[in-house]
Design an enzyme around this catalytic site. Structure first.
Site, mmCIF file in Angstrom:
data_model
loop_
_atom_site.group_PDB
_atom_site.id
_atom_site.type_symbol
_atom_site.label_atom_id
_atom_site.label_comp_id
_atom_site.label_asym_id
_atom_site.label_seq_id
_atom_site.Cartn_x
_atom_site.Cartn_y
_atom_site.Cartn_z
ATOM 1 N N CYS A 254 -19.163 14.386 20.405
ATOM 2 C CA CYS A 254 -20.263 14.351 19.438
ATOM 3 C C CYS A 254 -20.714 12.915 19.173
ATOM 4 O O CYS A 254 -21.905 12.654 19.063
ATOM 5 C CB CYS A 254 -19.844 15.005 18.133
ATOM 6 S SG CYS A 254 -19.272 16.692 18.312
ATOM 7 N N ILE B 147 -22.974 2.503 -0.309
ATOM 8 C CA ILE B 147 -24.230 1.857 -0.714
ATOM 9 C C ILE B 147 -23.955 0.424 -1.173
ATOM 10 O O ILE B 147 -22.992 0.174 -1.904
ATOM 11 C CB ILE B 147 -24.883 2.616 -1.897
ATOM 12 C CG1 ILE B 147 -25.113 4.082 -1.559
ATOM 13 C CG2 ILE B 147 -26.180 1.939 -2.348
ATOM 14 C CD1 ILE B 147 -26.076 4.346 -0.456
ATOM 15 N N GLU C 276 -15.042 0.897 -10.431
ATOM 16 C CA GLU C 276 -15.859 2.037 -9.990
ATOM 17 C C GLU C 276 -17.163 1.452 -9.458
ATOM 18 O O GLU C 276 -17.265 0.250 -9.252
ATOM 19 C CB GLU C 276 -16.099 2.987 -11.169
ATOM 20 C CG GLU C 276 -16.731 2.321 -12.378
ATOM 21 C CD GLU C 276 -16.809 3.224 -13.602
ATOM 22 O OE1 GLU C 276 -16.840 4.448 -13.440
ATOM 23 O OE2 GLU C 276 -16.861 2.703 -14.723
ATOM 24 N N HIS D 265 -25.537 -1.840 -3.633
ATOM 25 C CA HIS D 265 -26.518 -1.694 -4.704
ATOM 26 C C HIS D 265 -27.257 -2.997 -4.973
ATOM 27 O O HIS D 265 -26.696 -4.084 -4.833
ATOM 28 C CB HIS D 265 -25.820 -1.228 -5.989
ATOM 29 C CG HIS D 265 -25.252 0.151 -5.880
ATOM 30 N ND1 HIS D 265 -26.038 1.276 -5.961
ATOM 31 C CD2 HIS D 265 -23.990 0.586 -5.659
ATOM 32 C CE1 HIS D 265 -25.267 2.352 -5.811
ATOM 33 N NE2 HIS D 265 -24.022 1.960 -5.625
ATOM 34 N N GLU E 291 0.854 -1.193 0.000
ATOM 35 C CA GLU E 291 0.000 0.000 0.000
ATOM 36 C C GLU E 291 0.886 1.238 0.000
ATOM 37 O O GLU E 291 1.781 1.344 0.824
ATOM 38 C CB GLU E 291 -0.918 -0.028 1.220
ATOM 39 C CG GLU E 291 -1.680 1.249 1.493
ATOM 40 C CD GLU E 291 -2.539 1.711 0.314
ATOM 41 O OE1 GLU E 291 -3.292 0.899 -0.232
ATOM 42 O OE2 GLU E 291 -2.401 2.896 -0.075
ATOM 43 N N CYS F 234 -18.687 18.465 15.491
ATOM 44 C CA CYS F 234 -17.625 19.462 15.691
ATOM 45 C C CYS F 234 -16.376 19.088 14.920
ATOM 46 O O CYS F 234 -15.385 19.826 14.941
ATOM 47 C CB CYS F 234 -17.357 19.723 17.167
ATOM 48 S SG CYS F 234 -16.076 18.725 17.914
#
Lengths: 481, 417
Positions: A404, A50, A339, A52, A34, A439
């Site tokens: 938060c 998502i 993609e 799909h 990597e 925040c």
């Protein structure tokens, strides 16, 4: 770390890590390279999250096959790897009677692809399940098998699982050349050279560059940038499904969706750009995102934005996934042009590619393989008794660091100490959500820096946002010498 | 666990509320829950002076100002728990977590909300560009410099002329950094006049009004920002772009009261302040739940926080003692021309123990104009002001006896000449 492996995977995004996990079932030595400091730093870190349903891609294409199979595999994968995943269903919304035909065509394609249980809903039916849908809505394609997932955990968990089954990872290691020497592949990197029997190219927006180092049949990837806006969790429930406009040649369009953590996500745009690594948010992009969102969802309070970000898709000119051994390059396997629906497809791509490679190298299954991998312990997901016991034994689970998102010191320590643990603020953020709230780390980042410095035994001024030169502080104040 | 009054937050508001509640009734058991590891809140990182001019008639630093209040806690028998974050508030109880007790509940007679505020981060401002290291809110930078002793940057551009941004422009300069400019989207500053003079003018730091940041460059660390002038609708004007080399962008673009707990408790919020709607006693829409300090509305001076919080603490103490719901007439306070909000929003005349202080902010800059108070449409008070700006809080004081005739509404407005 040794320099000779059976298999080297280039890139530790979801595709590379899904393949690594599948290959870790076999008797073989495997290394993932990597170029950045962590997994999930490229395309996989900035997308819609998502899963799909599978009606978009052309029937018979690899995109369609991998989407359908990936969607099917996702439930069990998420159980095994403790990945937040909800099958909330998607709606492709038609807001112009003239385009109704497009919805029927999409539905027909979905049926041909093998998407289960889809139906076309009319205005009133849509209203009932999605009260904030635009008044202009005419009809929508409903696909109940679509879902939302934590893309970070998906990537990280695949990597952790591969690692616990013996796959090596090397970070900050950029591939500079790939060549064949006799029967072996030589992979030159920014930190030394490695040899192996098989190379798997999962280099995302750089996958064409890697491929073109070895093959005469050239590929070309266009980095396609997309802007997003993430809205506050206080809007939880404003939309209940993944809401898409009707797709165009540039992709699925600007969606509005809940995230698995209760935020609302809006985006992306689609703009072809030059840079394969830099994805700046643009003012134009943000205004397009806003326009696109309110077209389908009325009254969406876009003022409640907590962050904007931008992601890159690796669009190959052919517009199809390339999952094959490169022509005339025995032992060099491409995963190029991953993609959308790459995130959904990654479990299927892992399975498909691992099988090809195992056959090519005649690999045998291991006697023992552990496919289960738990996420960081989250005290607020435990029962009251369990949480009390945890805090009693480990008081750091009672210390809130990120206000938060209510993330404790214990979770951050866990995220740093686990295999392939976090090394930077963004690494901690993707593993625990500390700093991901409203925040945006204003309060917690100095505290997380302290914990990173202590746990990794490095001076505070060496702590980075995301590795490399992304240092957060630039030295001592005058009086501190 | 039990307490008579639980105070959520041990910053300036929480300390003042606790002290005045204890002074009102020494027998009350008062508990402060503070999420940080020390009391004092954000004052601890405000090591500049200028605090306490109204309260103590001298100029103190933030920590000194906080210390004056902290010293009183022991003498009054006020309990506090540090490293303790409140998770849930309701009328009659508070749920919190810390490393010693785990998650625990405190049953109580009254709650005072003193959670303060947070800064608007980059994401909420929709600033385009890359996302490198080197973009901080001014308060985060202040903590790094003043508490940790580290420099967040060497060449700095500041967006927003809020007080913390102005203070940090001076602070970074004194530590050897070069502050290239302060850009302000509005045609006027959001900070105190004295801070513009003492923090920018004294150090020759340019203040560019009607300017904003339109791009952030640098993949790993900020390498430059692009600024531009904006038109009346705050849209960047093409052709006015300037790229400024820097390694750091500080944001001082507004403070947001931290009302997540209040909201989930069902407290009614005023959309103009983002803080609870309160009456003359600083009581919210939930009986027995009070609010004060920056969680109620963002203040310019801590002295006003202390004063208002003192009133809130006293009211909480009285509530615990009396329990009875107030009866009698209620006067509504309305915002007139130029007035963005008022605190309080309404007054129960019978509950007033002394004069009524109404604080408010203007929505624009007004020169040589009048602050007017109208009782049922009739001018009751008119005060000439050479300048009124949104950065400085204004107030009017109404005598208790003036309110005895109980008008049905009070209108506050800014009248131009």
């Amino acid at each position: 770390m040794k320099s000779s492996y059976d298999i080297i995977i280039i890139g530790s995004g979801v595709t590379g890590c899904a393949i690594a996990r599948e290959l870790s079932r076999y008797e073989c030595s495997c290394l993932v390279l990597e170029k950045d400091e962590d997994v999930c730093t490229g395309t996989s870190k900035a997308n819609s999250g998502i899963v799909h349903a599978g009606y978009d891609a052309k029937t018979g294409s690899l995109k369609a096959r991998m989407n359908i199979r990936g969607n099917m595999l996702m439930t069990s994968l998420c159980e095994e790897l403790d990945i937040p995943f909800k099958r909330i269903g998607s709606l492709v919304v038609c807001t112009d009677e003239a385009n109704r035909k497009g919805i029927s065509e999409l539905c027909a394609r979905g049926i041909a692809n093998g998407v289960p249980d889809m139906k076309i809903l009319e205005k009133d039916e849509i209203r009932e399940i999605e009260p904030n849908i635009s008044d202009d809505v005419v009809c929508a394609l409903y696909a109940p098998t679509a879902g939302i997932i934590c893309p970070f955990r998906l990537n990280i968990a695949l990597a952790e699982c591969a690692s616990q089954n013996g796959v090596d990872f090397k970070f900050n290691c950029e591939v500079t050349d790939v060549s064949k020497l006799g029967d072996e592949w030589i992979v030159e990197t920014s930190s030394g050279s490695f040899e192996c029997q098989a190379v798997i190219n999962c280099a995302g927006t750089h996958a064409d560059e890697i491929h073109n180092m070895v093959s005469d049949k050239k590929f070309h990837i266009t980095p396609r940038r997309g802007d997003y806006m993430l809205l506050d969790r206080s809007l939880d429930g404003f939309v209940k499904h993944v809401i898409f406009p009707q797709p165009t040649a540039m992709g699925k369009g600007i969606l509005v969706t809940p995230t698995v953590h209760g935020n609302t996500l809006v985006g992306p745009t689609a703009v072809d750009i030059e840079s394969r690594d830099e994805a700046p948010v643009t003012a134009d992009g943000l205004s397009k995102v806003q326009e696109g969102a309110i077209k389908n969802v009325k009254g969406l309070p876009l003022k409640q934005v907590i962050t904007g970000f931008s992601g890159l898709r690796a669009h190959e000119d052919g517009g199809e996934f390339i999952l094959e051994e490169a022509e005339g390059c025995k032992g060099f396997f491409d995963c190029v042009g991953i993609e959308s629906p790459g995130l959904t497809a990654c479990p299927a791509i892992g399975e498909y590619m691992a099988l090809k490679i195992a056959e090519s190298l005649s690999l045998k299954f291991k006697k023992f393989w552990n496919g289960i991998c738990k996420d960081v312990v989250k005290p607020f997901e435990l029962s009251e008794e369990e949480r009390a016991a945890l805090i009693k034994e480990h008081p750091e689970y009672g210390r809130i660091i990120c206000r938060c998102e209510t993330i404790t010191e214990g979770e951050i320590i866990d995220a740093i100490r686990r295999p392939l643990g976090a090394k930077s603020l963004d690494g901690v953020k993707r593993r625990t959500r500390a700093g991901m709230g409203r925040c945006q780390g204003g309060f917690c980042s100095p505290r997380v820096m302290d914990i990173l410095s202590r746990e990794l035994n490095m001076p505070l001024d060496k702590v980075t946002k995301s590795g490399g030169g992304s240092k957060i502080i630039l030295g001592r104040t005058k009086n501190e010498g | 666990m039990k307490a008579d009054i639980v105070i959520v937050g041990g910053g300036p508001a929480g300390l003042a509320a606790a002290i005045s509640a204890a002074k009102e009734d020494k027998s009350l058991d008062i508990l402060i829950l503070e999420r940080d590891n020390e009391l004092g809140g954000i004052l601890n990182q405000c090591i500049h002076n200028g605090f306490g001019l109204h309260t103590f008639n001298e100029e103190l630093t933030g920590p000194e100002y906080a210390a004056r209040f902290e010293e009183q806690l022991d003498g009054l028998g006020i309990r506090y728990m540090l490293g303790t974050m409140v998770l849930d508030v309701s009328s009659g109880s508070v749920t919190a977590i810390n490393s010693k007790e785990g998650v625990f509940k405190v049953n109580c007679g009254a709650v005072v909300l003193c959670m303060g505020c947070r800064e608007r981060p980059r994401g909420a401002l929709n600033i385009p560009g890359l996302r490198p290291a080197g973009v901080f809110t001014a308060g985060t930078a202040q903590r790094l410099v003043n508490i940790e002793g580290y420099m967040p940057g060497r060449e700095v551009v500041i967006l927003g002329s809020g007080d913390i941004g102005l203070i940090m422009a001076r602070r970074m300069t004194l530590e050897g950094a070069k502050v290239k400019c302060v850009c302000e989207l509005m045609p006027y500053s959001g900070g105190l006049k004295r801070n513009i003079v003492q923090c920018l003018d004294d150090f020759n730091i340019p203040l560019l009004l009607s300017h904003t940041v339109i791009d952030i460059k640098g993949k790993e660390r900020v390498t430059s920002v692009v600024i531009a002038e904006v038109d009346e609708r705050s849209k960047p004007i093409p052709g006015t772009e300037q790229e400024i080399a820097c390694d750091t962008l500080l944001l001082s673009c507004g403070l947001i009261p931290e009302n997540e707990l209040s909201r989930s408790a069902g407290v009614e919020i005023n959309p103009s302040t983002n803080g609870p709607v309160v009456n003359e006693s600083f009581e919210t829409s939930i009986p027995g739940v009070f609010a004060c300090g920056n969680v109620l509305h963002v203040h310019d001076l801590v002295d006003y926080v202390s004063e208002e919080s003192g009133r809130a603490g006293r009211s909480a103490a009285r509530f615990v003692k009396n329990k009875a719901t107030a009866e009698g007439p209620v006067i509504k306070i309305r915002n007139g021309n130029g007035v963005r909000y008022t605190v309080p929003s309404f007054v129960r005349v019978n509950e007033l123990s002394d004069d009524l202080v109404i604080r408010f902010r203007s929505g624009n800059v007004y020169k040589d104009s009048y602050i007017k108070v109208l009782f049922d449409g009739e001018t009751k008070l008119s005060r000439r002001k050479p300048i009124i700006t949104p950065g400085e809080m204004e107030q009017v004081i109404l005598k208790k006896e003036d309110l005895a005739n109980t008008p049905s509404e009070i209108l506050i407005e800014i009248a131009e000449r």
